[in-house]
Design an enzyme around this catalytic site. Structure first.
Site, short mmCIF file in Angstrom:
data_model
loop_
_atom_site.label_atom_id
_atom_site.label_comp_id
_atom_site.label_asym_id
_atom_site.label_seq_id
_atom_site.Cartn_x
_atom_site.Cartn_y
_atom_site.Cartn_z
N GLU A 26 -5.15 -8.55 0.13
CA GLU A 26 -5.84 -8.27 1.39
C GLU A 26 -7.30 -8.01 1.08
O GLU A 26 -7.63 -7.35 0.09
CB GLU A 26 -5.31 -7.03 2.11
N GLU A 55 0.81 -1.22 0.00
CA GLU A 55 0.00 0.00 0.00
C GLU A 55 0.84 1.28 0.00
O GLU A 55 0.86 2.03 0.98
CB GLU A 55 -0.97 -0.01 1.19
O1 IFM Z 1 -4.41 -3.47 8.96
C1 IFM Z 1 -4.33 -2.90 7.68
C2 IFM Z 1 -3.11 -3.42 6.95
O2 IFM Z 1 -1.95 -3.19 7.64
C3 IFM Z 1 -3.00 -2.75 5.62
N1 IFM Z 1 -4.23 -2.83 4.88
C4 IFM Z 1 -5.45 -2.48 5.56
C5 IFM Z 1 -5.55 -3.21 6.87
C6 IFM Z 1 -6.86 -2.83 7.59
O3 IFM Z 1 -6.87 -1.46 7.85
#
Ligand code: IFM
Length: 459
Positions: free
Chosen positions: A360, A174
């Site tokens: 994710e 990210e």
């Molecule tokens: O916990 C975070 C993760 O570290 C990065 N992506 C989003 C998740 C939820 O906010």
């Protein structure tokens, strides 16, 4: 729908053979062991210590104590029936003094990776998931160009050591969050609020990705490499030309600012025009380096955003609008499985990576433990609906090759501390007891569990 009545229409058989099924975690959010075996402080240790920065005043100093409890945690991942595990490597465990690789830090990840391989879990390490050594922040962090060389040194050390057993590598998690939460809105470490710093940081993150990919390929023959991007479907608040234009600008910084240069299109001109003097300094060859060939794109998908024109607000004159009457998680994030499908189709149609992985996807709810169980029907429903949307997207021809649920464990949710639970496994942070939630049991039933593992292990 509850865990007792899962959507039986959704079957693992509806996904391609060889699909990657995993869960995802990150080092600072679960490991703890702040100063063990030569780990030095990261920017999150510093940031967490500042009053008011973390909602519950906590830090990741202990977190899930995964540094010591990793065998049990990997047993959970195995018992779920997943065949892959995404985790991140803590840079401050590897380069304590910033110059010499710390053998004990590398030993830890070697043990961890071997533990995955013993459990038939394909290791999916992320090299940067936000825990920058504080010593490097003191030298300018992601705002200073030198960071890209520090990053490639670190990547070189890690991939030399683990490259004989790890084939899949994610450079960054990210980049938007590293750059914008870290340097524009200051919600994340290092807590800076300056548009130009944020954009310069974003350029260095992307450049470090571009320079790291050939290092990984040199050290790991046959490596498959990509980055994991947090992307959002952007919707205008109305049909008005002003809202439509604002939504396009917002999409520019949220999504295209990262996708376009990674796929050889350079930074979006509309965003460069909007940010004017805050545009990053780019040197000759940078854009070519960023556009290095990768093997997959990782999508971290959580929620769509609705955008209205807001003259004078921020560099983009745009504002996120909170729509009433839509389903939301406890975090306030809109639940929209079709948004994930739209993004996957867009990535495929406009950028065409060889493969896409959902690296994710998950949801946060206020879980309650009752008689040793967690009946998180909403999270199960979220998971089922997102997987159904994913299956349909694949049927439409989008080359999605894997899905990683966020997260294996409840963990330290950054500025929200321990107030937000995303895990398929509940963690009692005072005792470190783990309880597989109903959503985890649903995922386990969906995946069919691994051969020979019929029961969730005692942890
Ligand atoms: O916990 C975070 C993760 O570290 C990065 N992506 C989003 C998740 C939820 O906010």
């Amino acid at each position: 729908m509850t865990n007792n009545a899962p959507d039986t229409a959704l079957s693992r058989d509806g996904f391609p053979a060889g699909f990657t099924w995993g869960t995802s975690t990150s080092s600072y959010q679960i490991e703890g062991a702040r100063h063990e075996d030569g780990r030095v402080d990261s920017i999150w240790d510093t940031f967490s210590a500042r009053p008011g920065r973390i909602r519950d005043g906590s830090s990741g100093a202990i977190a899930c104590d995964h540094y010591h409890r990793w065998p049990g945690d990997l047993d959970i991942a195995r018992a779920l029936g997943t065949n892959a595990y995404r985790f991140s490597i803590a840079w401050p465990r590897i380069f304590g003094d910033g110059v010499t690789a710390n053998a004990k830090g590398l030993d830890f990840y070697e043990r961890l990776v071997d533990g995955m391989l013993e459990r038939d879990l394909q290791p999916w390490p992320t090299l940067y998931h936000w825990d920058l050594p504080q010593a490097l922040q003191d030298r300018g962090g992601w705002m200073a160009r030198d960071i890209v060389h520090r990053f490639t040194d670190y990547v070189d050390a890690v991939t030399r050591r683990l490259g004989d057993r790890v084939a899949q590598w994610i450079t960054h998690n990210e980049p938007w969050c590293t750059a914008m939460h870290g340097h524009m809105d200051g919600m994340h470490a290092p807590g800076i609020r300056d548009v130009a710093s944020a954009l310069q940081a974003s350029h260095h993150v992307l450049l470090s990705h571009g320079l790291a990919v050939p290092v990984i390929r040199a050290n790991v023959p046959g490596a498959r490499v990509g980055a994991a991007l947090s992307l959002h479907p952007i919707r205008p608040a109305s049909d008005s030309p002003a809202d439509t234009a604002a939504a396009h600008r917002h999409d520019g910084l949220r999504n295209r600012w990262f996708l376009d240069p990674l796929f050889g299109k350079g930074y979006p001109v509309d965003v460069l025009d909007a940010v004017r003097d805050a545009a990053p300094r780019i040197e000759a060859g940078d854009l070519e380096a960023i556009a290095v060939r990768t093997d997959f794109t990782g999508l971290n998908y959580y929620f769509p955003e609705v955008i209205a024109a807001a003259p004078g607000e921020g560099p983009l004159h745009a504002r996120v609008v909170h729509r009433e009457g839509v389903e939301r998680t406890a975090f306030g994030w809109e639940v929209a499985p079709e948004g994930m499908a739209q993004l996957l189709e867009r990535i495929h149609a406009q950028y065409g990576p060889p493969a896409i992985y959902v690296t994710e996807n998950g949801s946060c709810y206020d879980d309650v433990v009752q008689d040793g169980r967690v009946h998180d029907a909403q999270r199960t429903s979220y998971l089922v609906r997102h997987l159904a949307a994913l299956r349909d997207t694949i049927e439409r021809g989008v080359p999605v090759a894997g899905y990683f649920a966020w997260s294996l464990l409840d963990n330290f949710e950054w500025a929200e501390g321990y107030t937000r639970r995303f895990g398929l496994t509940h963690v009692d942070f005072s005792t470190q007891e783990r309880i597989l939630k109903d959503s985890g049991k649903w995922y386990q039933a969906f995946l069919g569990g691994p051969a020979g593992v019929s029961k969730f292990p005692q942890v």
